[in-house]
Motif scaffolding. Structure first.
Motif, PDB file in Angstrom:
ATOM      1  N   UNK A  52      45.053 -36.970 -34.260  1.00 33.40           N
ATOM      2  CA  UNK A  52      44.867 -36.075 -33.117  1.00 33.40           C
ATOM      3  C   UNK A  52      43.412 -35.680 -32.931  1.00 33.40           C
ATOM      4  N   UNK A  53      42.726 -35.398 -34.027  1.00 33.78           N
ATOM      5  CA  UNK A  53      41.303 -35.057 -33.930  1.00 33.78           C
ATOM      6  C   UNK A  53      40.480 -36.226 -33.412  1.00 33.78           C
ATOM      7  N   UNK A  54      40.837 -37.447 -33.783  1.00 37.92           N
ATOM      8  CA  UNK A  54      40.055 -38.617 -33.363  1.00 37.92           C
ATOM      9  C   UNK A  54      40.082 -38.800 -31.850  1.00 37.92           C
ATOM     10  N   UNK A  55      41.107 -38.291 -31.166  1.00 35.19           N
ATOM     11  CA  UNK A  55      41.192 -38.448 -29.714  1.00 35.19           C
ATOM     12  C   UNK A  55      40.233 -37.512 -28.981  1.00 35.19           C
ATOM     13  N   UNK A  56      39.685 -36.517 -29.674  1.00 41.00           N
ATOM     14  CA  UNK A  56      38.755 -35.576 -29.050  1.00 41.00           C
ATOM     15  C   UNK A  56      37.316 -35.788 -29.521  1.00 41.00           C
ATOM     16  N   UNK A  90      48.735 -37.264 -39.073  1.00 37.02           N
ATOM     17  CA  UNK A  90      48.877 -37.005 -37.640  1.00 37.02           C
ATOM     18  C   UNK A  90      47.758 -36.097 -37.144  1.00 37.02           C
ATOM     19  N   UNK A  91      47.323 -35.143 -37.984  1.00 39.66           N
ATOM     20  CA  UNK A  91      46.216 -34.261 -37.601  1.00 39.66           C
ATOM     21  C   UNK A  91      44.922 -35.046 -37.438  1.00 39.66           C
ATOM     22  N   UNK A  92      44.666 -35.978 -38.372  1.00 39.75           N
ATOM     23  CA  UNK A  92      43.453 -36.796 -38.266  1.00 39.75           C
ATOM     24  C   UNK A  92      43.478 -37.654 -37.010  1.00 39.75           C
TER      25      UNK A  92
END
Length: 318
Positions: A46-50, A42-44
């Motif tokens: 989330x980072x991909x959206x920024x 989920x962290x990866x």
């Protein structure tokens, strides 16, 4: 998908493969890793959206795009000036060579007004030649076209080159993605191969003791049969040698000799039996007993000699 949403292992694996191949550094994530570390997946996501496809943050990507736009603008302006300067230098060099090779007056050599008026059309003609040369290098079939058609192709040449450059960049990106997928598959195949080898080793260890006794029994039977075959082969060779050595007449003579020897052995055995009876009768005697013992010993020795001769003869007759 929002960073807080949870995705199924299959969907998360597919999305993370795209994210890791484009936005994040290459990393080998299996479905098992996602199941064991759901918060990390989920962290990866989330980072991909920024981040953009190159891995930069959206703000830095926007600033970088603006910077590259300004660089391309300044580069285009500089190239225009550079091209004009080089063309003018070439024309000046050609003009200087002509003035040295021809008999011109000093007034003609200092006619800069005429040269300044002649320079724009000369520069235009030189640029046209260079453009046509570039066109023919890019498309050799254009060499036989008319100037009008060449001019039309030159007008679209920049657009064509930009398209071809984009195709090359797309091909490089696809090649990079394929290399990343190849590395992941190679790592996966290596892990699967190691697991298969470990499983095979365990199976061998478990079943080796069960099959070893059966294998030993089969090997023993094989060796026994092979030994019997070798003995039969040796016997056949022996019989072949004997059959090639002795004729029928020789075999018949040997049979007669053997019969006589067997008869002599029987007589000797009878004499030995009589001697035993005598010995048992006169066992209590002194010197007479010693004489009888010597006689018995001589008879026994003679009997053994004849038996040995009979055995050797029997071997020769086989």
């Amino acid at each position: 998908m929002a960073s807080g949403d949870f995705c199924s292992p299959g969907e998360g694996m597919e999305i993370l493969q795209k994210v890791c191949s484009k936005q994040l550094p290459p990393c080998n994530l299996s479905e098992e890793d996602l199941l064991q570390n759901p918060h990390f997946s989920k962290l990866l996501l989330g980072l991909s959206q920024h981040m953009d496809e190159s891995g930069l943050s959206l703000t830095l990507a926007k600033e970088q795009a603006q910077a590259w736009k300004e660089v391309r603008l300044h580069k285009t302006t500089w190239l225009r000036s550079e091209i004009l300067q080089r063309v003018i230098q070439e024309l000046l060099v050609d003009y200087y060579v002509k003035t040295q090779d021809t008999n011109l007056t000093s007034e003609d050599k200092k006619d800069f007004v005429w040269m300044r008026a002649r320079l724009p059309p000369e520069v235009e003609e030189q640029l046209k030649k260079k453009c046509f040369t570039l066109l023919c290098y890019h498309d050799p079939n254009s060499d036989s076209d008319s100037e009008t058609l060449k001019a039309a192709k030159v007008w679209k040449l920049a657009e064509v080159l930009v398209g071809e450059k984009q195709q090359c960049q797309d091909a490089k990106s696809q090649h990079k993605e394929q290399m990343v997928l190849l590395e992941k598959k190679s790592a996966t195949y290596s892990q699967v191969l190691l697991r298969c080898l470990a499983l095979l080793q365990r199976l061998l260890q478990e079943h080796r003791l069960k099959t070893q006794s059966e294998l030993d029994r089969i090997n023993a039977q094989y060796l026994e049969v092979k030994c019997s075959a070798m003995i039969l082969k040796l016997r056949m060779e022996e019989l072949k040698i004997l059959s090639d050595t002795y004729t029928t007449e020789k075999v018949e003579v040997h049979r007669l000799i053997r019969d006589r020897l067997e008869g002599a052995i029987r007589l000797q055995e009878q004499d030995m039996e009589k001697s035993r009876q005598v010995l048992s009768t006169y066992e209590v005697l002194g010197e007479e007993f010693d004489r009888l013992v010597k006689e018995y010993t001589q008879l026994k020795q003679a009997t053994e000699n004849k038996r040995w001769a009979l055995r050797e003869f029997s071997k020769a007759c086989r």
